[in-house]
Each structure stands twice: as C-alpha cells, then as structure tokens.
Design a protein around this motif. Structure first.
Motif, short mmCIF file in Angstrom:
data_model
loop_
_atom_site.label_atom_id
_atom_site.label_comp_id
_atom_site.label_asym_id
_atom_site.label_seq_id
_atom_site.Cartn_x
_atom_site.Cartn_y
_atom_site.Cartn_z
N PRO A 55 0.80 -1.23 0.00
CA PRO A 55 0.00 0.00 0.00
C PRO A 55 0.83 1.28 0.00
O PRO A 55 0.47 2.26 -0.66
N LEU A 56 1.97 1.28 0.69
CA LEU A 56 2.81 2.49 0.71
C LEU A 56 3.39 2.76 -0.67
O LEU A 56 3.41 3.90 -1.12
N PHE A 57 3.85 1.72 -1.32
CA PHE A 57 4.43 1.87 -2.67
C PHE A 57 3.35 2.38 -3.63
O PHE A 57 3.57 3.32 -4.39
N GLU A 58 2.19 1.77 -3.58
CA GLU A 58 1.11 2.16 -4.51
C GLU A 58 0.70 3.60 -4.29
O GLU A 58 0.50 4.36 -5.24
N ALA A 59 0.62 4.00 -3.02
CA ALA A 59 0.19 5.38 -2.73
C ALA A 59 1.22 6.39 -3.24
O ALA A 59 0.87 7.42 -3.81
N LYS A 60 2.49 6.08 -3.06
CA LYS A 60 3.53 7.02 -3.50
C LYS A 60 3.58 7.10 -5.02
O LYS A 60 3.74 8.20 -5.57
N VAL A 61 3.43 5.97 -5.69
CA VAL A 61 3.43 6.01 -7.16
C VAL A 61 2.25 6.88 -7.63
O VAL A 61 2.42 7.74 -8.50
N LYS A 62 1.09 6.66 -7.04
CA LYS A 62 -0.10 7.44 -7.46
C LYS A 62 0.11 8.94 -7.22
O LYS A 62 -0.32 9.77 -8.01
N GLU A 63 0.76 9.24 -6.11
CA GLU A 63 1.01 10.65 -5.78
C GLU A 63 1.95 11.30 -6.83
O GLU A 63 1.75 12.44 -7.23
N LEU A 64 2.95 10.55 -7.25
CA LEU A 64 3.94 11.10 -8.17
C LEU A 64 3.54 11.00 -9.63
O LEU A 64 4.02 11.74 -10.47
N CYS A 65 2.65 10.05 -9.92
CA CYS A 65 2.30 9.79 -11.31
C CYS A 65 0.88 9.25 -11.34
O CYS A 65 0.67 8.04 -11.28
N ALA A 66 -0.08 10.19 -11.40
CA ALA A 66 -1.49 9.80 -11.25
C ALA A 66 -1.94 8.79 -12.29
O ALA A 66 -2.77 7.93 -12.01
N ASP A 67 -1.38 8.87 -13.49
CA ASP A 67 -1.84 7.91 -14.50
C ASP A 67 -0.87 6.74 -14.73
O ASP A 67 -0.94 6.05 -15.73
N CYS A 68 0.02 6.51 -13.78
CA CYS A 68 0.85 5.31 -13.85
C CYS A 68 0.01 4.12 -13.41
O CYS A 68 -0.84 4.24 -12.54
N GLU A 69 0.29 2.99 -14.00
CA GLU A 69 -0.44 1.77 -13.63
C GLU A 69 0.52 0.84 -12.91
O GLU A 69 1.68 0.71 -13.32
N ILE A 70 0.02 0.19 -11.86
CA ILE A 70 0.88 -0.74 -11.13
C ILE A 70 0.39 -2.17 -11.36
O ILE A 70 -0.80 -2.46 -11.21
N ILE A 71 1.31 -3.01 -11.77
CA ILE A 71 0.98 -4.43 -11.91
C ILE A 71 1.54 -5.10 -10.66
O ILE A 71 2.76 -5.12 -10.46
N TYR A 72 0.68 -5.60 -9.80
CA TYR A 72 1.16 -6.17 -8.54
C TYR A 72 1.05 -7.69 -8.53
O TYR A 72 0.04 -8.25 -8.96
N SER A 73 2.08 -8.35 -8.03
CA SER A 73 1.97 -9.80 -7.79
C SER A 73 2.74 -10.19 -6.54
O SER A 73 3.72 -9.54 -6.18
N ASN A 74 2.27 -11.27 -5.93
CA ASN A 74 2.93 -11.82 -4.76
C ASN A 74 3.21 -13.30 -5.05
O ASN A 74 2.30 -14.04 -5.44
N ALA A 75 4.45 -13.72 -4.89
CA ALA A 75 4.85 -15.07 -5.31
C ALA A 75 4.57 -16.16 -4.29
O ALA A 75 4.78 -17.34 -4.58
N GLN A 76 4.11 -15.80 -3.12
CA GLN A 76 3.81 -16.79 -2.07
C GLN A 76 4.96 -17.78 -1.91
O GLN A 76 4.75 -18.99 -1.85
N GLN A 77 6.16 -17.26 -1.84
CA GLN A 77 7.37 -18.07 -1.56
C GLN A 77 7.77 -19.02 -2.67
O GLN A 77 8.54 -19.95 -2.44
N ASP A 78 7.26 -18.84 -3.87
CA ASP A 78 7.53 -19.80 -4.93
C ASP A 78 8.30 -19.09 -6.06
O ASP A 78 7.75 -18.23 -6.74
N GLN A 79 9.57 -19.47 -6.21
CA GLN A 79 10.42 -18.76 -7.19
C GLN A 79 9.92 -18.92 -8.61
O GLN A 79 9.93 -17.97 -9.39
N SER A 80 9.45 -20.12 -8.97
CA SER A 80 9.02 -20.28 -10.37
C SER A 80 7.74 -19.48 -10.61
O SER A 80 7.53 -18.93 -11.68
N ARG A 81 6.93 -19.40 -9.58
CA ARG A 81 5.73 -18.56 -9.70
C ARG A 81 6.14 -17.09 -9.88
O ARG A 81 5.55 -16.37 -10.66
#
Ligand code: BGC
Length: 361
Positions: A55-81
C-alpha cells in the motif's frame, strides 16, 4: 511560473506523454499513459508485504504519477511462480520491475528477461545476485543482525548470565538478507561468552514460522528445557514459531528471543514479555524511495545514488536505510510515534495490564 518556464514545462510534459505512449505501442492491453510499473513481492506470511510495502508503494506512485499503472503480484514463496509473474508483467508492458526476489540467485533469470526488453530492474529489500541490476533499495542488513545480536547479549548480561547456548534460527537460505543478518549477528554473538547452536548454522526453509517451530522443538528435545539461555530468531515470524515451541514445552519465562519487522503480534509479545526485541525497519522511506525511483525510470531519468553494493556481477547503485532496535522501553518512541500502530491496536484486552505496566496506557 514565467510564461517561458511554463512553456518548457508543458513541452516536457507533452514529450514525456508521447514517449510513454510510444513505449506502449505494441502493448496488447492497458490504458495507462503514465507508464506501467510492476511490483513483485515474495510472500504474504510476513505481514509487512501486504500491510505496509504494497500500500505504501502504490500510494507514493499514485502521488507522483497519477496515470501510472501498477501491476502487482505476490509469489507466495515460490520462485518459479515469481518468474511467471515477472514474465506476465513484461508481456503486459511493464516498463520497470521492482522485484523483491524469493530466491536472490535464481532471480538473475528474471533480470535477463527484463534486460532483453530494455526494462530496468530495481532490487527491492533483497539483493538479486550475479545480474546487471539497475538499483538496490534496502536497509543496512548486516546492521540488522548486529542489533539483534547486541541487544540479546546485553539483555543476557543484565540477567546476570555470561555464558550458555543461544539457539540460532536464521532466515531463508535463498534470501541474501538472511546471510547478512546472520553475518551481523555473528559479529555480536561470537566472542561474547555465549555460543550459538547448532553448528553448522540452521537456515529456515522459506522463512516459514512452522519450520522454525519444528526446528525449535528439536532443539528443546536435544538440549533440554534449561539447556539454552536465549534464542536468536531472524525475524518476527520465526520468533513466533520458536516461542510457540517453547510455550508448548512449558518453558516459562521464555528466555530472551529476538525478532525483526515490528509486526503487530511481535510488539504485543514484547509488551507481554514473551519476545525480548524486534528490529524496526521503517517501511515508508523504503517503499517511497522505490516508488520515486520507479517513476523516475519510467520517465527516462537515471537518478544517482551515493553508494553502491556489489552483487557478484556489478556495483549496484544503492540506497540503504538505518534499522532500529525495539524493546518494551521504546515501543512508544518508535512504532507508535511513527503511526505504524495505535496504542488501541497494540493494547487489546489481553494486553491491557501489560500495556499499563509498560507505560503505554
Ligand atoms: C526481509 C524481512 C522479512 C523476511 C521474510 C527479508 O528479506 O528483509 O523484513 O522478515 O525477508 O519475508
């Protein structure tokens, strides 16, 4: 603003927009004109990633670049994922990867894939090894381990102990940070009069609390309930696992145990006396720095840093922040003062007496 400066600003803005649009031509989806930034985090058992970093990263990106898009993923400890997630982000037009690798060595493959598309990679919190990484943002991780070791030794001395075994529970063997925490901890524990066990050092697969708990059960069985004076746990998750094992074995009080991350559950254990310390690494400056850098890179800038860290392949331009030790004595001045948690969040009914005794309420 003078009319000339305004004109320059508008021209620059237009050029940036055109540049971003050009970068995206050929992209199958997405409408962002400000740029696409991928944030790839490693797991979600440790609370920091979903509660703070993301959430902190997303908020700061939005603040600095309102029309930037963030693609978020979480690997759940799996390197190949994580590799699949990175590939998907690149195929989806990501222009910068902010990558916190599950496996710092294996993640070199992700860097090659990004480089093939001219996409810069920011190594977030954990260092990606042996690859041409563009930036590294983290804490002084050896210092984290040193703080853990020093605080533990000081506490043991305060309790009148000068020798004995310290059960050492390190982080994941695939996380470069775990090696740095271990190195820093050894610098404080070796020659302190205490001895770390077992030899060789134990590293907790995937940083999983349940793996730390199982390991601690084995250590208790082997050393006996009174066979050790303290526990070095590399983070709050592994500390939680170790403390559960000690509790289940009927060890009271639990001997001084370290941690890291200032997780809410750990702060409560510290107030309640089950955990001695944690290390607070302020999430906001770390996430903000990563967001600022990612936005700058999307805009084609190349910010400079005042230091580098070698990752086996290159000297990576780096930002390293200072960690802080937290015990019962300074919970108020650190995590509460920083608004990480409110007193109400920490001092739930089962902790009300302990909170009062600690001067929190
Ligand atoms: C981070 C820690 C975290 C651990 C487990 C490390 O790389 O620096 O804050 O507790 O990974 O996710």
């Amino acid at each position: 603003m003078s009319s000339r400066r305004l004109a320059v600003a508008i021209t620059t803005a237009l050029l940036l927009t055109v540049g971003a649009a050009a970068c995206e031509s050929g992209d199958s989806g997405g409408t962002a004109s400000g740029g696409k930034i991928a944030l790839l985090l490693p797991e979600s058992q440790t609370t920091r990633y979903e509660q703070h970093d993301r959430p902190l990263f997303e908020a700061k990106v939005k603040e600095l670049c309102a029309d930037c898009e963030i693609i978020y993923s979480n690997a759940q400890q799996d390197q190949s994922r994580q590799q699949q997630q990175a590939e998907a982000a690149l195929n989806n037009g990501a222009q910068v990867l902010v990558l916190d690798p599950v496996d710092g060595a294996a993640a070199a493959t992700i860097v090659s894939l990004a480089k093939a598309k001219n996409v810069p990679v920011i190594s977030y919190d954990r260092l990606i090894q042996n690859a041409p990484v563009d930036y590294y943002i983290s804490f002084d991780n050896e210092r984290v381990g040193q703080l853990q070791g020093e605080t533990l030794v000081n506490r043991l001395k305060e309790l009148g102990k000068t020798s004995g075994d310290i059960v050492m529970i390190n982080g994941s063997p695939t996380d470069n940070n775990a090696k740095l925490f271990n190195k820093g901890a050894h610098s404080a524990l070796d020659n302190s009069g205490f001895k770390t066990v077992p030899t060789p050092d134990f590293f907790t697969p995937e940083w999983k609390p349940e793996n730390a708990q199982k390991f601690m059960e084995g250590q208790i069985a082997q050393l006996g309930k009174d066979g050790f004076v303290g526990v070095y746990a590399a983070n709050d998750g592994t500390a939680g696992g170790a403390i559960s094992a000690m509790r289940a074995a009927g060890i009271t009080p639990v001997p001084p145990t370290t941690g890291q991350d200032a997780e809410l559950a750990a702060i409560q254990r510290i107030i309640g006396g089950d955990q001695y310390m944690t290390v607070y690494k302020a999430f906001k400056p770390e996430a903000d720095q990563a967001a600022e850098l990612a936005v700058a890179l999307v805009k084609g800038e190349k910010p400079s840093t005042d230091r580098t860290v070698n990752n086996g392949a290159v000297d990576v331009p780096s930002f390293l922040l200072e960690p802080q030790a937290v015990t019962k004595e300074n919970v108020k001045e650190t995590v509460v003062a920083d608004n990480l948690y409110t007193i109400e969040q920490i001092c739930t009914s089962s902790y009300s007496a302990a909170c009062q005794a600690a001067g929190l309420t």
